[in-house]
Motif scaffolding. Structure first.
Motif, PDB file in Angstrom:
ATOM      1  N   CYS A  22       0.805  -1.218   0.000  1.00  0.00           N
ATOM      2  CA  CYS A  22       0.000   0.000   0.000  1.00  0.00           C
ATOM      3  C   CYS A  22       0.834   1.261   0.000  1.00  0.00           C
ATOM      4  N   LYS A  23       2.130   1.127   0.094  1.00  0.00           N
ATOM      5  CA  LYS A  23       3.006   2.293   0.170  1.00  0.00           C
ATOM      6  C   LYS A  23       3.015   3.050  -1.158  1.00  0.00           C
ATOM      7  N   LYS A  24       2.955   4.369  -1.080  1.00  0.00           N
ATOM      8  CA  LYS A  24       3.091   5.190  -2.277  1.00  0.00           C
ATOM      9  C   LYS A  24       4.537   5.172  -2.712  1.00  0.00           C
ATOM     10  N   THR A  25       4.728   5.157  -4.006  1.00  0.00           N
ATOM     11  CA  THR A  25       6.086   5.155  -4.529  1.00  0.00           C
ATOM     12  C   THR A  25       6.285   6.372  -5.392  1.00  0.00           C
ATOM     13  N   GLU A  26       7.500   6.801  -5.509  1.00  0.00           N
ATOM     14  CA  GLU A  26       7.810   7.984  -6.294  1.00  0.00           C
ATOM     15  C   GLU A  26       7.932   7.612  -7.764  1.00  0.00           C
ATOM     16  N   GLY A  27       6.951   8.031  -8.565  1.00  0.00           N
ATOM     17  CA  GLY A  27       7.053   7.890 -10.007  1.00  0.00           C
ATOM     18  C   GLY A  27       6.953   6.484 -10.535  1.00  0.00           C
ATOM     19  N   LYS A  80      11.491  20.772  -3.631  1.00  0.00           N
ATOM     20  CA  LYS A  80      10.795  19.486  -3.513  1.00  0.00           C
ATOM     21  C   LYS A  80      10.230  19.002  -4.847  1.00  0.00           C
ATOM     22  N   VAL A  81      10.426  19.802  -5.903  1.00  0.00           N
ATOM     23  CA  VAL A  81       9.883  19.472  -7.221  1.00  0.00           C
ATOM     24  C   VAL A  81      10.984  18.883  -8.093  1.00  0.00           C
ATOM     25  N   LYS A  82      10.686  17.771  -8.711  1.00  0.00           N
ATOM     26  CA  LYS A  82      11.642  17.091  -9.588  1.00  0.00           C
ATOM     27  C   LYS A  82      11.611  17.681 -10.988  1.00  0.00           C
ATOM     28  N   ALA A  95      -7.194  33.382 -20.316  1.00  0.00           N
ATOM     29  CA  ALA A  95      -6.644  32.968 -19.022  1.00  0.00           C
ATOM     30  C   ALA A  95      -6.827  31.470 -18.858  1.00  0.00           C
ATOM     31  N   TYR A  96      -5.790  30.742 -19.226  1.00  0.00           N
ATOM     32  CA  TYR A  96      -5.779  29.286 -19.077  1.00  0.00           C
ATOM     33  C   TYR A  96      -4.356  28.847 -18.773  1.00  0.00           C
ATOM     34  N   SER A  97      -4.208  28.038 -17.746  1.00  0.00           N
ATOM     35  CA  SER A  97      -2.896  27.498 -17.412  1.00  0.00           C
ATOM     36  C   SER A  97      -3.063  26.143 -16.737  1.00  0.00           C
ATOM     37  N   LEU A  98      -2.305  25.173 -17.215  1.00  0.00           N
ATOM     38  CA  LEU A  98      -2.224  23.864 -16.588  1.00  0.00           C
ATOM     39  C   LEU A  98      -0.753  23.634 -16.249  1.00  0.00           C
ATOM     40  N   VAL A  99      -0.479  23.303 -15.011  1.00  0.00           N
ATOM     41  CA  VAL A  99       0.877  22.945 -14.598  1.00  0.00           C
ATOM     42  C   VAL A  99       0.828  21.516 -14.091  1.00  0.00           C
ATOM     43  N   LEU A 100       1.702  20.686 -14.631  1.00  0.00           N
ATOM     44  CA  LEU A 100       1.847  19.326 -14.146  1.00  0.00           C
ATOM     45  C   LEU A 100       3.251  19.212 -13.578  1.00  0.00           C
ATOM     46  N   ALA A 101       3.323  18.835 -12.308  1.00  0.00           N
ATOM     47  CA  ALA A 101       4.615  18.754 -11.622  1.00  0.00           C
ATOM     48  C   ALA A 101       4.778  17.380 -10.998  1.00  0.00           C
ATOM     49  N   ARG A 102       6.017  16.931 -10.979  1.00  0.00           N
ATOM     50  CA  ARG A 102       6.371  15.686 -10.294  1.00  0.00           C
ATOM     51  C   ARG A 102       7.299  16.065  -9.136  1.00  0.00           C
ATOM     52  N   VAL A 103       6.905  15.694  -7.915  1.00  0.00           N
ATOM     53  CA  VAL A 103       7.727  15.992  -6.750  1.00  0.00           C
ATOM     54  C   VAL A 103       8.742  14.876  -6.526  1.00  0.00           C
ATOM     55  N   ASN A 104       9.789  15.202  -5.802  1.00  0.00           N
ATOM     56  CA  ASN A 104      10.836  14.225  -5.507  1.00  0.00           C
ATOM     57  C   ASN A 104      10.324  13.082  -4.651  1.00  0.00           C
ATOM     58  N   ASN A 105       9.393  13.386  -3.744  1.00  0.00           N
ATOM     59  CA  ASN A 105       8.886  12.412  -2.801  1.00  0.00           C
ATOM     60  C   ASN A 105       7.371  12.577  -2.714  1.00  0.00           C
ATOM     61  N   ALA A 106       6.625  11.506  -2.968  1.00  0.00           N
ATOM     62  CA  ALA A 106       5.161  11.572  -2.944  1.00  0.00           C
ATOM     63  C   ALA A 106       4.625  12.093  -1.614  1.00  0.00           C
ATOM     64  N   ALA A 107       5.358  11.885  -0.544  1.00  0.00           N
ATOM     65  CA  ALA A 107       4.921  12.363   0.769  1.00  0.00           C
ATOM     66  C   ALA A 107       4.860  13.894   0.832  1.00  0.00           C
ATOM     67  N   ASP A 108       5.560  14.583  -0.074  1.00  0.00           N
ATOM     68  CA  ASP A 108       5.566  16.045  -0.090  1.00  0.00           C
ATOM     69  C   ASP A 108       4.487  16.645  -0.997  1.00  0.00           C
ATOM     70  N   ALA A 109       3.773  15.824  -1.731  1.00  0.00           N
ATOM     71  CA  ALA A 109       2.818  16.338  -2.724  1.00  0.00           C
ATOM     72  C   ALA A 109       1.752  17.236  -2.098  1.00  0.00           C
ATOM     73  N   GLU A 110       1.203  16.840  -0.966  1.00  0.00           N
ATOM     74  CA  GLU A 110       0.148  17.639  -0.329  1.00  0.00           C
ATOM     75  C   GLU A 110       0.658  19.015   0.082  1.00  0.00           C
TER      76      GLU A 110
END
Length: 178
Positions: A22-27, A80-82, A95-110
């Motif tokens: 059940c552990k979240k994994t990075e990427g 904290k962003v990869k 006015a439209y913007s979508l940003v998709l970011a991948r963080v280094n550690n899923a625990a930091d996403a929130e």
């Protein structure tokens, strides 16, 4: 005694399987294949599903450029962003913007998502404002989408969020909106 040791060993093994399963994994790990690729490809798939009717361009965000990080992501610190990509309307008055970011550690996403919500400038364009904003997280991914509600015939933040949710195959870990 031997049966007790066997029973303890089996219980410990079952516990370890449950915890690591059940552990979240990075990427990776439990991530759907569609979300393991590069961010620009993920954005392309989101747009295929959401049917966004705007002329859009995607640009990687230079995480070492504090001004661009603040302008596009609302963050003062990108440590904290990869990686991150911004997708915006090619016409500046939309006015439209979508940003998709991948963080280094899923625990930091929130925490990163909340910082983005508190720091993003919904009036970053000259004459228009994005008043329809959502930020969602799934594993190590954060998606910020903001749009002027006057563009509702072309796109809404909900359409984009729904397309991303479909790719995730489950509900988001976190949903924020303004």
């Amino acid at each position: 005694m031997r049966n007790k040791i066997s029973a303890i060993f089996i219980l410990v093994a079952m516990f370890m399987v449950l915890v690591t399963g059940c552990k979240k994994t990075e990427g990776g790990g439990n991530m759907p294949e569609a979300l393991k690729g590069d961010l620009t490809s993920i954005i392309g798939t989101i747009y295929e599903k959401a049917k966004v009717d705007l002329s859009l361009g995607n640009t990687p965000i230079d995480l070492t450029n504090k001004d661009m990080v603040k302008y596009n992501m609302g963050l003062d610190d990108a440590s904290k962003v990869k990686e991150a990509v911004v997708s915006e309307a090619m016409i500046g008055s939309q006015a439209y913007s979508l940003v998709l970011a991948r963080v280094n550690n899923a625990a930091d996403a929130e925490a990163v998502a909340k910082d983005m919500l508190n720091g993003i400038d919904q009036r970053k364009w000259i004459c228009v404002m994005a008043d329809d904003l959502q930020i969602v997280t799934y594993n190590d991914l954060i998606m910020l989408v903001m749009v002027d509600s006057n563009l509702k015939d072309a796109v809404t933040s909900q359409q984009v969020a729904d397309a991303f949710k479909e790719m995730c195959g489950t509900d988001f870990d976190l949903k924020l909106s303004k």
